[in-house]
Design a protein around this motif. Sequence first.
Motif, PDB file in Angstrom:
ATOM      1  N   UNK A 181      34.743  -3.773 -17.283  1.00 40.10           N
ATOM      2  CA  UNK A 181      33.762  -4.684 -17.860  1.00 40.10           C
ATOM      3  C   UNK A 181      33.147  -5.626 -16.837  1.00 40.10           C
ATOM      4  N   UNK A 182      33.400  -5.400 -15.571  1.00 37.04           N
ATOM      5  CA  UNK A 182      32.714  -6.181 -14.555  1.00 37.04           C
ATOM      6  C   UNK A 182      31.513  -5.414 -14.013  1.00 37.04           C
ATOM      7  N   UNK A 183      31.163  -4.306 -14.654  1.00 36.21           N
ATOM      8  CA  UNK A 183      30.040  -3.510 -14.199  1.00 36.21           C
ATOM      9  C   UNK A 183      28.762  -4.310 -14.121  1.00 36.21           C
TER      10      UNK A 183
ATOM     11  N   UNK B  17      34.257 -20.319 -27.021  1.00 35.03           N
ATOM     12  CA  UNK B  17      34.036 -19.313 -28.055  1.00 35.03           C
ATOM     13  C   UNK B  17      33.820 -17.962 -27.389  1.00 35.03           C
ATOM     14  N   UNK B  18      34.113 -16.917 -28.132  1.00 35.80           N
ATOM     15  CA  UNK B  18      34.018 -15.570 -27.589  1.00 35.80           C
ATOM     16  C   UNK B  18      33.514 -14.617 -28.659  1.00 35.80           C
ATOM     17  N   UNK B  19      32.717 -13.650 -28.270  1.00 30.08           N
ATOM     18  CA  UNK B  19      32.383 -12.536 -29.145  1.00 30.08           C
ATOM     19  C   UNK B  19      32.463 -11.256 -28.321  1.00 30.08           C
ATOM     20  N   UNK B  20      32.825 -10.171 -28.977  1.00 27.95           N
ATOM     21  CA  UNK B  20      32.980  -8.884 -28.297  1.00 27.95           C
ATOM     22  C   UNK B  20      32.318  -7.806 -29.127  1.00 27.95           C
TER      23      UNK B  20
ATOM     24  N   UNK C 105      27.781   5.229 -24.538  1.00 29.20           N
ATOM     25  CA  UNK C 105      28.638   4.267 -25.224  1.00 29.20           C
ATOM     26  C   UNK C 105      29.030   3.174 -24.249  1.00 29.20           C
ATOM     27  N   UNK C 106      29.421   2.028 -24.796  1.00 25.84           N
ATOM     28  CA  UNK C 106      29.815   0.927 -23.935  1.00 25.84           C
ATOM     29  C   UNK C 106      30.495  -0.173 -24.708  1.00 25.84           C
ATOM     30  N   UNK C 107      30.866  -1.230 -24.004  1.00 24.47           N
ATOM     31  CA  UNK C 107      31.513  -2.386 -24.628  1.00 24.47           C
ATOM     32  C   UNK C 107      31.272  -3.597 -23.752  1.00 24.47           C
TER      33      UNK C 107
ATOM     34  N   UNK D 251      29.695  -6.617 -19.287  1.00 24.51           N
ATOM     35  CA  UNK D 251      29.676  -5.378 -20.073  1.00 24.51           C
ATOM     36  C   UNK D 251      29.520  -4.171 -19.153  1.00 24.51           C
ATOM     37  N   UNK D 252      29.885  -3.040 -19.697  1.00 20.13           N
ATOM     38  CA  UNK D 252      29.748  -1.792 -18.967  1.00 20.13           C
ATOM     39  C   UNK D 252      29.535  -0.676 -19.979  1.00 20.13           C
ATOM     40  N   UNK D 253      29.124   0.467 -19.506  1.00 11.83           N
ATOM     41  CA  UNK D 253      28.820   1.579 -20.396  1.00 11.83           C
ATOM     42  C   UNK D 253      28.980   2.892 -19.649  1.00 11.83           C
ATOM     43  N   UNK D 254      29.009   3.964 -20.406  1.00 13.82           N
ATOM     44  CA  UNK D 254      29.098   5.309 -19.835  1.00 13.82           C
ATOM     45  C   UNK D 254      27.759   6.017 -20.015  1.00 13.82           C
ATOM     46  N   UNK D 255      27.127   6.447 -18.921  1.00 14.11           N
ATOM     47  CA  UNK D 255      25.865   7.174 -19.067  1.00 14.11           C
ATOM     48  C   UNK D 255      26.111   8.624 -19.452  1.00 14.11           C
ATOM     49  N   UNK D 256      25.110   9.230 -20.083  1.00 15.84           N
ATOM     50  CA  UNK D 256      25.183  10.662 -20.379  1.00 15.84           C
ATOM     51  C   UNK D 256      24.323  11.430 -19.384  1.00 15.84           C
ATOM     52  N   UNK D 257      24.101  12.693 -19.632  1.00 14.80           N
ATOM     53  CA  UNK D 257      23.322  13.608 -18.796  1.00 14.80           C
ATOM     54  C   UNK D 257      24.076  14.035 -17.531  1.00 14.80           C
ATOM     55  N   UNK D 258      25.398  13.903 -17.506  1.00 10.33           N
ATOM     56  CA  UNK D 258      26.178  14.408 -16.392  1.00 10.33           C
ATOM     57  C   UNK D 258      25.877  13.719 -15.078  1.00 10.33           C
ATOM     58  N   UNK D 259      25.880  14.509 -13.997  1.00 11.58           N
ATOM     59  CA  UNK D 259      25.670  13.947 -12.664  1.00 11.58           C
ATOM     60  C   UNK D 259      24.280  13.343 -12.528  1.00 11.58           C
ATOM     61  N   UNK D 260      23.285  13.975 -13.147  1.00  9.30           N
ATOM     62  CA  UNK D 260      21.929  13.433 -13.106  1.00  9.30           C
ATOM     63  C   UNK D 260      21.894  12.044 -13.726  1.00  9.30           C
ATOM     64  N   UNK D 261      22.589  11.877 -14.849  1.00  7.77           N
ATOM     65  CA  UNK D 261      22.627  10.581 -15.500  1.00  7.77           C
ATOM     66  C   UNK D 261      23.300   9.522 -14.649  1.00  7.77           C
ATOM     67  N   UNK D 262      24.358   9.902 -13.935  1.00  5.01           N
ATOM     68  CA  UNK D 262      25.058   8.953 -13.064  1.00  5.01           C
ATOM     69  C   UNK D 262      24.131   8.465 -11.954  1.00  5.01           C
ATOM     70  N   UNK D 263      23.387   9.390 -11.362  1.00  2.00           N
ATOM     71  CA  UNK D 263      22.469   9.020 -10.286  1.00  2.00           C
ATOM     72  C   UNK D 263      21.329   8.156 -10.822  1.00  2.00           C
TER      73      UNK D 263
END
Length: 253
Positions: free
Chosen positions: A3-5, A81-84, A98-100, A118-130
């Motif tokens: 979550x430090x992304x 105060x905090x919200x998640x 997806x992310x949180x 916050x951080x998340x996971x990209x889709x589209x495989x390696x292309x999405x990561x790049x």
Amino acid sequence: MGLTGLYVEAHIRGDLDELWARTQDPSHHQRWDLRFSEIDYLPRAQGEPQRFRYATRVLPFLTVAGTGVSAGEKERPDGTRTSALRFASPHPLSLLAEGSGYWRYVPDADGVRFLTGYDYRPRWGRLGVVADRLLFRPLMGWATAWSFDRLRLWLERGITPERALRNWLAELAVRALALLAAGSGLVCGALMDAAGPLAPLVLFATPVLAVLAVLAALCTPPLPGTPAARRCLRTPPAPIRAPHLLTTLEQQS
């Protein structure tokens, strides 16, 4: 997912309760947050975390939607105060799969430190990561910081999110015109008759004026009523940990 992304922090000289209301109420949240076009709470049972639906207009003819779940702690022993939240989009054109993340509200003598991680996971495989690393993630960080400053202007100066956007667009147009004028000046100087009596002066002054115009367009600080991502802290001042509330939310969802 760590979550430090992405980390953004703004100091807002305003009331904690008012800040909470304008960030937790979907009708307010969607007004200042550039990342969302629409946020709607879904019905929930007593004691269950709040589920919501969000939508982001990527293009005039393309809207990407997703769902999520959120929870908040309005009363904590230390006065903060905090919200998640956790979120996901099934849309195949959404790079974000997806992310949180979380928001923290930390009162101090001059207002509230409002921060997010916050951080998340990209889709589209390696292309999405790049694509995420080179374009989408920097854009998300900028949009978050810009939105936080727009929220700050709303609370501190009474500048509505809609007016803040107009201020930003107007200032952007002025800067673009300055760059256009600089380019036009260089072209006109090059086309002037080199044999004319003022040619040496023109040939010297034109590039200088063009450089000054470019520096003014790119380096002049934004006006006080214009939101700017540069006003926000983008790196955590110390190592941070996700709040326990987020862990609890993951177990409930």
